[in-house]
Design a protein around this motif. Sequence first.
Motif, short mmCIF file in Angstrom:
data_model
loop_
_atom_site.label_atom_id
_atom_site.label_comp_id
_atom_site.label_asym_id
_atom_site.label_seq_id
_atom_site.Cartn_x
_atom_site.Cartn_y
_atom_site.Cartn_z
N GLY A 62 0.92 -1.21 -0.05
CA GLY A 62 -0.14 0.01 0.19
C GLY A 62 0.86 1.30 0.10
N GLY A 63 1.76 1.17 -0.01
CA GLY A 63 3.07 2.55 -0.23
C GLY A 63 3.05 3.06 -1.57
N ALA A 64 3.81 4.15 -1.58
CA ALA A 64 3.78 4.82 -2.85
C ALA A 64 5.51 4.64 -3.19
CB ALA A 64 3.75 6.19 -2.65
N VAL A 65 5.81 4.82 -4.62
CA VAL A 65 7.06 4.62 -4.82
C VAL A 65 7.57 5.63 -5.81
CG1 VAL A 65 8.89 3.17 -5.84
CG2 VAL A 65 6.93 2.01 -4.68
N LEU A 66 8.75 6.31 -5.31
CA LEU A 66 9.28 7.45 -6.29
C LEU A 66 10.98 7.50 -6.20
CD1 LEU A 66 7.20 10.51 -4.94
CD2 LEU A 66 7.19 9.76 -7.42
N ASP A 67 11.21 7.13 -7.44
CA ASP A 67 12.79 7.13 -7.63
C ASP A 67 13.13 8.66 -7.44
OD1 ASP A 67 15.33 7.72 -9.05
OD2 ASP A 67 15.03 5.56 -9.59
N PRO A 68 13.96 8.97 -6.48
CA PRO A 68 14.56 10.32 -6.37
C PRO A 68 14.80 10.98 -7.64
CG PRO A 68 15.86 8.89 -4.84
CD PRO A 68 14.84 7.83 -5.94
N ARG A 69 15.36 10.32 -8.70
CA ARG A 69 15.86 11.11 -9.78
C ARG A 69 14.59 11.54 -10.68
NH1 ARG A 69 19.16 6.13 -12.21
NH2 ARG A 69 17.62 5.30 -11.49
N ILE A 70 13.26 10.98 -10.50
CA ILE A 70 12.12 11.15 -11.18
C ILE A 70 11.42 12.47 -10.26
CG2 ILE A 70 9.81 10.42 -11.83
CD1 ILE A 70 10.84 7.74 -12.42
N THR A 71 11.49 12.37 -9.04
CA THR A 71 11.04 13.28 -8.25
C THR A 71 11.31 14.78 -8.65
OG1 THR A 71 11.13 11.85 -6.21
CG2 THR A 71 10.69 14.13 -5.87
N ALA A 72 12.41 15.16 -8.64
CA ALA A 72 12.86 16.36 -9.30
C ALA A 72 12.30 16.92 -10.33
CB ALA A 72 14.30 16.47 -9.04
N ARG A 73 12.19 15.80 -11.35
CA ARG A 73 11.57 16.28 -12.52
C ARG A 73 9.96 16.47 -12.74
NH1 ARG A 73 15.73 14.78 -16.49
NH2 ARG A 73 14.51 14.78 -18.12
N LEU A 74 9.39 15.76 -11.75
CA LEU A 74 7.99 15.89 -11.72
C LEU A 74 7.59 17.10 -10.82
CD1 LEU A 74 6.71 12.20 -10.87
CD2 LEU A 74 6.19 13.73 -12.92
N LEU A 75 8.23 17.66 -9.72
CA LEU A 75 7.97 18.60 -9.23
C LEU A 75 7.24 19.85 -9.80
CD1 LEU A 75 10.62 18.83 -6.27
CD2 LEU A 75 8.31 17.86 -6.01
N PRO A 76 7.92 20.45 -11.02
CA PRO A 76 7.39 21.45 -11.50
C PRO A 76 5.81 21.15 -12.29
CG PRO A 76 9.53 21.23 -12.35
CD PRO A 76 9.17 19.93 -11.67
N ARG A 77 5.50 20.05 -12.41
CA ARG A 77 4.15 19.79 -12.96
C ARG A 77 3.40 19.87 -11.55
NH1 ARG A 77 4.26 17.78 -18.16
NH2 ARG A 77 2.06 17.76 -18.08
#
Length: 206
Positions: free
Chosen positions: A118-133
């Motif tokens: 039931g957790g959520a998974v975010l590769d740290p390298r993707i996180t930074a690229r998604l933040l502007p969205r």
Amino acid sequence: MVLADDEALLRRGLKVLLEADGRVEVVGEAADGAELVEVVLAHLPDVVLVDVQMPGVDGLEAVRRLRTWATPPAIAVLTTFDLDDYVATALDLGAQGFLLKDAEPEALVRAVVDLAAGGAVLDPRITARLLPRLRGFRANRQLNSLSARERQVLELVASGRSNHSIAEQLCLSEATVKSYVSTVLTKLGVENRVQAALVAHQVGAW
């Protein structure tokens, strides 16, 4: 879990890596989005790992279809660095995980296990690229309205923890944690744990 990618060699390699750990069982594979929906319907897995770019029905359309189900599986998108728009669309569709194809085997296994719990998974390298969205969420974001306990829960959600894990750490029942998570999502104006996690990372919620 079920794997979906149009490259048979990649699917085979991922299956070997995931099952070698002993905690993950790959019960089905698919080469496109339409086949994925059929395989998921046949096996009802806890987790789906799907590539976004596939011929015919692509991964995004498959995610959209699966997310309309009453009890959809946890869905993680497998992608590469140059597909920001695809990943952002998958975020909007409600995907709970975002992983890069070059992730370490241990990280992939841990991601599947966390998603199943039931957790959520975010590769740290993707996180930074998604933040502007997340600009669209700012009007609804109300971090200041969160109680101390709600902020604590948000921090743990942002680290990818499941309700069970959060309950154990905070000495609460899973039902209570589920209620806190629901309240946090409502107050932040987001739809799922991944979006909440991204908001938390964006503003440095703690």
